[in-house]
Design a protein around this motif. Sequence first.
Motif, short mmCIF file in Angstrom:
data_model
loop_
_atom_site.label_atom_id
_atom_site.label_comp_id
_atom_site.label_asym_id
_atom_site.label_seq_id
_atom_site.Cartn_x
_atom_site.Cartn_y
_atom_site.Cartn_z
N ILE A 1 4.00 10.33 -7.01
CA ILE A 1 4.87 10.65 -8.14
C ILE A 1 4.03 10.99 -9.37
CG2 ILE A 1 6.57 9.69 -9.76
CD1 ILE A 1 7.68 8.11 -7.27
N LEU A 2 3.00 10.19 -9.64
CA LEU A 2 2.13 10.48 -10.78
C LEU A 2 1.38 11.80 -10.61
CD1 LEU A 2 0.65 6.92 -11.47
CD2 LEU A 2 2.31 8.18 -12.87
N THR A 3 1.00 12.12 -9.38
CA THR A 3 0.34 13.40 -9.11
C THR A 3 1.27 14.56 -9.44
OG1 THR A 3 -1.03 12.44 -7.36
CG2 THR A 3 -0.74 14.84 -7.32
N LEU A 4 2.51 14.47 -8.97
CA LEU A 4 3.48 15.54 -9.24
C LEU A 4 3.76 15.67 -10.73
CD1 LEU A 4 5.93 14.91 -6.26
CD2 LEU A 4 4.22 16.74 -6.48
N LEU A 5 3.89 14.55 -11.42
CA LEU A 5 4.11 14.59 -12.87
C LEU A 5 2.90 15.18 -13.60
CD1 LEU A 5 5.89 11.16 -13.47
CD2 LEU A 5 6.90 13.44 -13.66
N THR A 6 1.71 14.79 -13.18
CA THR A 6 0.49 15.33 -13.78
C THR A 6 0.41 16.84 -13.58
OG1 THR A 6 -0.66 13.24 -13.36
CG2 THR A 6 -2.04 15.15 -13.82
N CYS A 7 0.72 17.30 -12.39
CA CYS A 7 0.71 18.74 -12.12
C CYS A 7 1.77 19.46 -12.95
CB CYS A 7 0.96 19.01 -10.63
SG CYS A 7 -0.42 18.56 -9.58
N TYR A 8 2.94 18.87 -13.04
CA TYR A 8 4.04 19.50 -13.80
C TYR A 8 3.67 19.63 -15.28
CZ TYR A 8 8.59 20.32 -15.90
OH TYR A 8 9.61 20.85 -16.63
N PHE A 9 3.19 18.56 -15.88
CA PHE A 9 2.92 18.58 -17.31
C PHE A 9 1.62 19.31 -17.67
CE2 PHE A 9 5.86 14.89 -17.23
CZ PHE A 9 6.83 15.44 -18.06
N ASN A 10 0.73 19.49 -16.73
CA ASN A 10 -0.54 20.18 -17.00
C ASN A 10 -0.58 21.61 -16.48
OD1 ASN A 10 -1.74 18.04 -18.37
ND2 ASN A 10 -2.44 17.10 -16.48
N ARG A 11 0.54 22.12 -16.03
CA ARG A 11 0.52 23.45 -15.40
C ARG A 11 0.13 24.56 -16.37
NH1 ARG A 11 5.76 22.20 -16.28
NH2 ARG A 11 7.11 23.81 -17.14
N ARG B 1 0.83 -1.22 0.00
CA ARG B 1 0.00 0.00 0.00
C ARG B 1 0.86 1.26 0.00
NH1 ARG B 1 -2.27 -4.68 0.28
NH2 ARG B 1 -4.53 -4.71 0.10
N LYS B 2 2.00 1.22 0.70
CA LYS B 2 2.91 2.37 0.70
C LYS B 2 3.50 2.58 -0.70
CE LYS B 2 4.16 2.22 5.57
NZ LYS B 2 5.21 1.94 6.57
N ILE B 3 3.80 1.50 -1.39
CA ILE B 3 4.32 1.61 -2.76
C ILE B 3 3.26 2.21 -3.67
CG2 ILE B 3 5.05 0.26 -4.78
CD1 ILE B 3 6.48 -1.63 -2.74
N ILE B 4 2.01 1.78 -3.51
CA ILE B 4 0.91 2.34 -4.29
C ILE B 4 0.77 3.83 -4.01
CG2 ILE B 4 -1.62 2.35 -4.53
CD1 ILE B 4 -1.45 -0.74 -4.10
N GLY B 5 0.82 4.21 -2.73
CA GLY B 5 0.72 5.62 -2.36
C GLY B 5 1.86 6.45 -2.93
N THR B 6 3.07 5.92 -2.86
CA THR B 6 4.24 6.63 -3.39
C THR B 6 4.14 6.78 -4.91
OG1 THR B 6 5.59 5.79 -1.58
CG2 THR B 6 6.76 6.63 -3.50
N MET C 1 -5.22 7.52 -6.04
CA MET C 1 -4.26 6.43 -5.82
C MET C 1 -3.35 6.73 -4.63
SD MET C 1 -1.69 5.11 -8.75
CE MET C 1 -0.51 3.81 -8.50
N THR C 2 -2.90 7.97 -4.52
CA THR C 2 -2.06 8.38 -3.40
C THR C 2 -2.78 8.20 -2.08
OG1 THR C 2 -0.95 10.03 -4.78
CG2 THR C 2 -0.76 10.32 -2.40
N GLY C 3 -3.99 8.75 -2.01
CA GLY C 3 -4.76 8.68 -0.77
C GLY C 3 -5.10 7.26 -0.35
N ILE C 4 -5.59 6.47 -1.30
CA ILE C 4 -6.01 5.12 -0.94
C ILE C 4 -4.81 4.30 -0.49
CG2 ILE C 4 -5.90 3.92 -3.18
CD1 ILE C 4 -8.84 3.74 -0.79
N GLY C 5 -3.66 4.49 -1.13
CA GLY C 5 -2.46 3.74 -0.72
C GLY C 5 -1.98 4.12 0.67
#
Length: 134
Positions: A41-51, A32-37, A67-71
């Motif tokens: 990372i995907l959240t940060l990438l999404t924010c970076y590329f969609n800014r 679950r920690k791996i899923i959250g991590t 995914m972050t929250g549930i993990g």
Amino acid sequence: KTNFFLHKNISKMTEEETACVRNLGPKQIRRRKIIGTTGLILTLLTCYFNRNSSPVYKLLTFFPLLMTGIGFFQANAKVCVVFAANGVQNMDTQKNERIRDDAIKEKLRQVARSIWIKTITLSVVGTFVAYKFL
């Protein structure tokens, strides 16, 4: 190796003991920690590329935040929401074990509901922030 609390009557447990009811073992918590991590990372990438993109694309931030929250929330509570819904546990054995005590099942379902509420709240608020400020 079974969960100690599955062998006690939950109605006779103290508040501290009921807080420790769980359905995940250490390996499952690590997953679950791996899923959250990964979600973070995907959240940060999404924010970076969609800014600088269309506001509609910024709404995509919702899914990696979910995914972050549930993990992380499952790892923190040591409760899997799917296992809780199905009344099973996996304490690092090869297969899931059925939980027989109805009171423990109900407590796990309560924890699972709170995990979903926290996860959806995080996802909605995070998506709103991304939509407004990126």
